[in-house]
Design an enzyme around this catalytic site. Sequence first.
Site, mmCIF file in Angstrom:
data_model
loop_
_atom_site.group_PDB
_atom_site.id
_atom_site.type_symbol
_atom_site.label_atom_id
_atom_site.label_comp_id
_atom_site.label_asym_id
_atom_site.label_seq_id
_atom_site.Cartn_x
_atom_site.Cartn_y
_atom_site.Cartn_z
ATOM 1 C CD GLU A 155 -1.578 1.811 2.780
ATOM 2 O OE1 GLU A 155 -1.482 3.035 2.921
ATOM 3 O OE2 GLU A 155 -1.934 0.940 3.776
ATOM 4 C CD GLU A 230 7.793 4.011 0.960
ATOM 5 O OE1 GLU A 230 7.030 3.937 2.050
ATOM 6 O OE2 GLU A 230 8.330 4.680 0.687
ATOM 7 C CD GLU A 252 2.916 2.748 9.764
ATOM 8 O OE1 GLU A 252 1.879 2.338 10.024
ATOM 9 O OE2 GLU A 252 3.414 3.169 8.663
#
Length: 626
Positions: A155, A230, A252
């Site tokens: 995503e 990412e 994250e």
Amino acid sequence: MSSRLVVAKMALLVSLAVAFRRGPTTVTAFSIATLGTRATVAASRAASSSVSATPRAFVTYQFRKASPPASSITALHASTLAVSDLEKALDVTHPAFDVVERDVVTEYGAYCTVYRHKKSGAELLSVSVDDDNKVFGITFRTPPDDSTGVPHILEHSVLCGSRKYTTKDPFVFLLQSSLQTFLNAFTYPDRTCYVVASQNTKDFYNLINVYADAVYHPRAIEDPMVHAQEGWHLELEDKNDPLTYKGVVYNEMKGVYSSPDSLLMRESQRTLFPDNTYGVDSGGDPTVIPNLSFEQFADFHAKFYHPGNSRIYFYGDDDVYKRLELMDEYLSEFDASPESKPASEINWQRKSYDEPHRTTYPYPAGADQPETHMVQTNWLLNDEPMSDTDELALNFLDHLLMGTTSSILRKTLTESGLGDAITGGGLSDELLQATFSVGLKGVQPANVEKVETLIIETLEKAAEEGFTEDAIDATMNTIEFQLREFNTGSFPKGLSFMLGSMSKWIYDNGPTDALKFEKPLAELKAKIAESGSEIFQDMIKDLLLKNTHRSTVEMTPSKTLESEQLKEEQDRLAAIKAGLSEEELEEIIAKTVELKKLQAADDTPEDKATIPRLELEDLDRKVTEY
């Protein structure tokens, strides 16, 4: 909430995406994967945190709280579309598409047509309403079979440039140069959504083109550097330094996994879903993310991002034929893939526990934090589809038990003195199967067992005594008002409409089924008139008290957990480094330098020129009366 209590409160959650998207931990995506999961839901009941913060099967009640009545949609602004114009939208055809279904959702004043693209097999829902805040979305069913976080990483990654739009981060350019009213993406436990909205028609189609090219032709599946940036990569600047893990999603999710509330929800989800995709973490477990190879990452895109596995959504007052024409430009490149949808089907978790389960899990506690525990009891409510009326009744029951400060279960736990705050928040039914979770945090060790006992005793009391007529009337007034009022604040109503429809459509049911509430509401009113509280008492007995597919999760504080996890990571990296040759170390150093150079480099003027922009003449000089 039931599917038809479509997402007014979800708009609140989704709104936080924009703030988070360019925050320190979320460079390229808002993920419902880490949600209830990546933002904090500021609603009246329990909060889930994170579109990076709580595990996903617990995508909570606050997401779908209201549905738009006809009056609230058709009176959005000075009428520009007559009913006859909306009716004509149902008759629009296109040679590249078959018409699957036509329907009018009278509750919303929405004229809906479901199409199927003949060549690719993609499904498309076209919603025509008198609303100039147009919304477009592409949703793929993306169930993971492990906790590498591949749906979440993908995503992030597909928005890092594509075949036609070649900047490193088109998202930034669109935020700066478009008139978008919403622009983001979400990762759920079992699906991934890409959504744009704009009131300017040219801008709207510009946004659609960028997102469509991004999902079908991303640079990420051909450039391992995107996966490295990412997702995760090994970083080393000097061979005498220790190896480290870096990556946007990796960093994250380390933050998510340091949150006690997130860990509680994750463990609760895992215990309820031992056998299907909801038992793994679509957002990614930091200890597992480094197991994801670039080849697996690219294969996931090939498997799940085929148009035949997508649900495409349009909403607003723009031309229906133009919608179909635009999407055919992308879809016509693909042949049918009969295996795509079956391969992504979500399997039901059966109620397989003969007796309730109990598990204990540590959470990181700071040196100055009190050593209190967290306790949460969780139920898997259904292992087969529920009727529309039963779904709505379940939401009424949830409100009666947890919806207000005077609701019996919420009030009893809050006033018990056994803990500091409620956890869980009650019903969650955003996914294929509904769950119910409730507990307390800030619990002294001696009171841990008392919490579960109090929950069960309170439910037994409610099942025995029932609810007063005043309480049922208040619940009816509250929920019916939410269904009809459909207040999404400054966020697009079409987004709520989409998320509501997707709660059924993604599981191969009709997309408009989730959006109609009049019939089940009338049926529920009739049942209440006939039996009063009995319908809710029976649900407590059948879905909760007699239901042995129940888990109680206790979270215990650990002052050493963070240091232990850090040492495990350092030991793992040291072992990896010890097994590398000099040439392999030099290769990691070279890739570290290359990645940082790419990240620091500006896009070329040629790349920037690929991003569509508005001209002055594209702006509407008329002021619309709302």
